[in-house]
Write an enzyme that holds these catalytic residues in place. Structure first.
Site, mmCIF file in Angstrom:
data_model
loop_
_atom_site.group_PDB
_atom_site.id
_atom_site.type_symbol
_atom_site.label_atom_id
_atom_site.label_comp_id
_atom_site.label_asym_id
_atom_site.label_seq_id
_atom_site.Cartn_x
_atom_site.Cartn_y
_atom_site.Cartn_z
ATOM 1 N N ASN A 35 14.709 14.131 2.342
ATOM 2 C CA ASN A 35 14.261 15.353 1.662
ATOM 3 C C ASN A 35 15.423 16.324 1.431
ATOM 4 O O ASN A 35 15.513 16.953 0.378
ATOM 5 C CB ASN A 35 13.142 16.033 2.459
ATOM 6 N N SER A 44 0.829 -1.209 0.000
ATOM 7 C CA SER A 44 0.000 0.000 0.000
ATOM 8 C C SER A 44 0.860 1.254 0.000
ATOM 9 O O SER A 44 0.464 2.277 -0.554
ATOM 10 C CB SER A 44 -0.950 0.013 1.199
ATOM 11 N N TYR A 55 -1.109 9.647 14.585
ATOM 12 C CA TYR A 55 -0.125 8.587 14.314
ATOM 13 C C TYR A 55 0.484 8.113 15.632
ATOM 14 O O TYR A 55 0.562 6.904 15.897
ATOM 15 C CB TYR A 55 0.979 9.103 13.373
HETATM 16 N N1 LIG Z 1 10.710 5.420 9.131
HETATM 17 C C1 LIG Z 1 10.707 5.983 10.315
HETATM 18 O O1 LIG Z 1 11.232 7.092 10.499
HETATM 19 C C2 LIG Z 1 10.098 5.269 11.510
HETATM 20 C C3 LIG Z 1 10.325 5.785 12.813
HETATM 21 C C4 LIG Z 1 9.772 5.103 13.896
HETATM 22 C C5 LIG Z 1 9.007 3.968 13.706
HETATM 23 N N2 LIG Z 1 8.791 3.507 12.434
HETATM 24 C C6 LIG Z 1 7.947 2.329 12.242
HETATM 25 O O2 LIG Z 1 8.660 1.376 11.462
HETATM 26 C C7 LIG Z 1 7.736 0.649 10.644
HETATM 27 C C8 LIG Z 1 8.225 0.613 9.203
HETATM 28 O O3 LIG Z 1 8.461 1.924 8.744
HETATM 29 P P1 LIG Z 1 9.074 2.194 7.301
HETATM 30 O O4 LIG Z 1 9.765 3.498 7.352
HETATM 31 O O5 LIG Z 1 9.798 0.991 6.832
HETATM 32 O O6 LIG Z 1 7.726 2.403 6.482
HETATM 33 P P2 LIG Z 1 7.353 1.932 4.979
HETATM 34 O O7 LIG Z 1 6.153 2.722 4.602
HETATM 35 O O8 LIG Z 1 8.552 1.997 4.107
HETATM 36 O O9 LIG Z 1 6.983 0.401 5.198
HETATM 37 C C9 LIG Z 1 5.750 -0.005 5.728
HETATM 38 C C10 LIG Z 1 5.274 -1.178 4.889
HETATM 39 O O10 LIG Z 1 4.054 -1.659 5.454
HETATM 40 C C11 LIG Z 1 3.162 -1.980 4.394
HETATM 41 N N3 LIG Z 1 1.814 -1.909 4.967
HETATM 42 C C12 LIG Z 1 1.192 -0.838 5.499
HETATM 43 N N4 LIG Z 1 -0.027 -1.183 5.955
HETATM 44 C C13 LIG Z 1 -0.176 -2.514 5.686
HETATM 45 C C14 LIG Z 1 -1.197 -3.451 5.926
HETATM 46 N N5 LIG Z 1 -2.349 -3.100 6.525
HETATM 47 N N6 LIG Z 1 -1.006 -4.729 5.557
HETATM 48 C C15 LIG Z 1 0.155 -5.117 4.952
HETATM 49 N N7 LIG Z 1 1.171 -4.276 4.699
HETATM 50 C C16 LIG Z 1 0.999 -2.983 5.069
HETATM 51 C C17 LIG Z 1 3.453 -0.965 3.316
HETATM 52 O O11 LIG Z 1 3.056 -1.399 2.032
HETATM 53 C C18 LIG Z 1 4.970 -0.819 3.432
HETATM 54 O O12 LIG Z 1 5.653 -1.719 2.574
HETATM 55 C C19 LIG Z 1 6.371 1.295 10.828
HETATM 56 O O13 LIG Z 1 5.641 0.509 11.745
HETATM 57 C C20 LIG Z 1 6.703 2.650 11.437
HETATM 58 O O14 LIG Z 1 5.658 3.128 12.268
HETATM 59 C C21 LIG Z 1 9.331 4.122 11.343
#
Ligand SMILES: NC(=O)c1ccc[n+]([C@@H]2O[C@H](COP(=O)([O-])OP(=O)(O)OC[C@H]3O[C@@H](n4cnc5c(N)ncnc54)[C@H](O)[C@@H]3O)[C@@H](O)[C@H]2O)c1
Length: 317
Positions: free
Chosen positions: A197, A34, A151
């Site tokens: 960015n 997604s 969030y």
């Molecule tokens: N990137 C950051 O700065 C950060 C910081 C703190 C915590 N996190 C947490 O780390 C995790 C991953 O972050 P990321 O940066 O890799 O994000 P991302 O958006 O790159 O990856 C998230 C993935 O989850 C998938 N996804 C979302 N909803 C879904 C669903 N309902 N069913 C199946 N797949 C689904 C998306 O397709 C995507 O591939 C998240 O839980 C986020 O809250 C990220």
């Protein structure tokens, strides 16, 4: 171990799956694409199709709210790493239902499906956002939680649900609260994070939008160091919470100056003034994680930024 990673096609999940495969684990990537780019994910994976890693990796396209597919996919799995989540703060303010539905309801379905499939261990991707504006620095795991936006509220809700399933069903739950991950592969749509960015603006010789004159302090953790924390906690049990950060507070303006040095010219800035709801300073104590598992953050900010710029240059070429 056989490990299912929800959201495993995303930025951080891709690094975790690689490290798990490199350490000999079997990996199921469960993702509905997604918010990640399916075609570039599949083409990256087909390039590795002849390696041993590929033989131990399965990709399942599915949503975590699809309990039937999830329960089938969880057969024989030893542990789940739950990354699937929507992550854009501003979007969550505009559309809170979307965040509660995907993140909180999705986590409920996952936990219930794990119980039904007999899977006993969960590592959950949480965030420093659960601390809101901290009362003291560095932040320890027992600091009070406070949601500054939907969030953050969804992340707190997800954590609390995980804790409830530990109490009611005896699931082993390891919560990892990430500080500010950055590194190769970060290409969210929309991208709301500073480092990617800034780099994209630098490569296109555009000005960098800057809030608070860059005085905000953050704790940037290189994505490979963050990924290795997941491998390090896989054998833990019970209910445990850990911060994952580099433990260094760095001003955003200092990141900009370091990137200017890497690019070899001074990045121009568009001063956007103050922004409501922003936390001014946060950085972690990851002492608990270091002392419990021997994990440590190994990549310096300078090295991590250079590797990230190189990755964006390749992406652009
Ligand atoms: N990137 C950051 O700065 C950060 C910081 C703190 C915590 N996190 C947490 O780390 C995790 C991953 O972050 P990321 O940066 O890799 O994000 P991302 O958006 O790159 O990856 C998230 C993935 O989850 C998938 N996804 C979302 N909803 C879904 C669903 N309902 N069913 C199946 N797949 C689904 C998306 O397709 C995507 O591939 C998240 O839980 C986020 O809250 C990220």
């Amino acid at each position: 171990m056989k490990v299912l990673i929800t959201g495993g096609a995303g930025f951080i999940g891709s690094h975790i799956s690689k490290q798990l495969l490199d350490s000999g684990h079997e990996v199921i990537i469960y993702d509905d694409f997604s918010t990640s780019d399916k075609s570039s994910f599949l083409s990256r994976n087909s390039q590795e199709s002849e390696t041993n890693n590929e033989k131990r990796r399965t990709i399942i396209e599915g949503n975590v709210k699809d309990s039937k597919l999830l329960i089938n996919s969880l057969t024989g799995v030893d542990a789940v790493i739950h990354m699937a989540s929507f992550i854009a703060v501003e979007e969550s303010v505009k559309d809170p239902y979307k965040y509660i539905d995907n993140n909180v309801l999705g986590t409920t379905v996952l936990l219930d499906s794990m119980v039904k499939a007999g899977v006993k261990k969960l590592v959950f991707s949480s965030s420093a956002t659960v601390y809101g504006e901290p009362e003291s620095l560095p932040i320890l795991e027992d600091a009070p939680l406070s949601a500054a936006n939907p969030y953050a509220a969804s992340k707190i809700g997800m954590e609390v649900l995980c804790e409830a399933f530990n109490k009611t069903h005896g699931l082993d739950v390891i919560i990892l609260r990430y500080f500010n991950p950055y590194g190769p592969g970060e290409n969210h749509r929309p991208e709301t994070h500073a480092i990617p960015n800034f780099i994209k603006a630098g490569l296109e010789k555009k000005v960098v939008p800057l809030f608070w004159k860059g005085e905000q302090v953050r704790d940037f953790i290189y994505v490979e160091d963050l990924a290795s924390a997941h491998v390090a906690v896989l054998n833990l049990s019970g209910y445990q919470v850990f911060n994952v950060g580099s433990e260094a507070g760095v001003k955003i303006i200092d990141i900009l100056n370091k990137l200017s040095d890497i690019f070899g010219y001074k990045l121009g800035v568009e001063d956007l003034g103050e922004r409501a709801g922003d936390v001014m300073a946060n950085y972690a104590s990851s002492k608990k994680l270091r002392e419990t598992t021997g994990w440590e953050a190994k990549v310096s900010l300078d090295e991590g930024l250079r590797k990230t710029v190189d990755w964006f240059k390749l992406l652009k070429s």
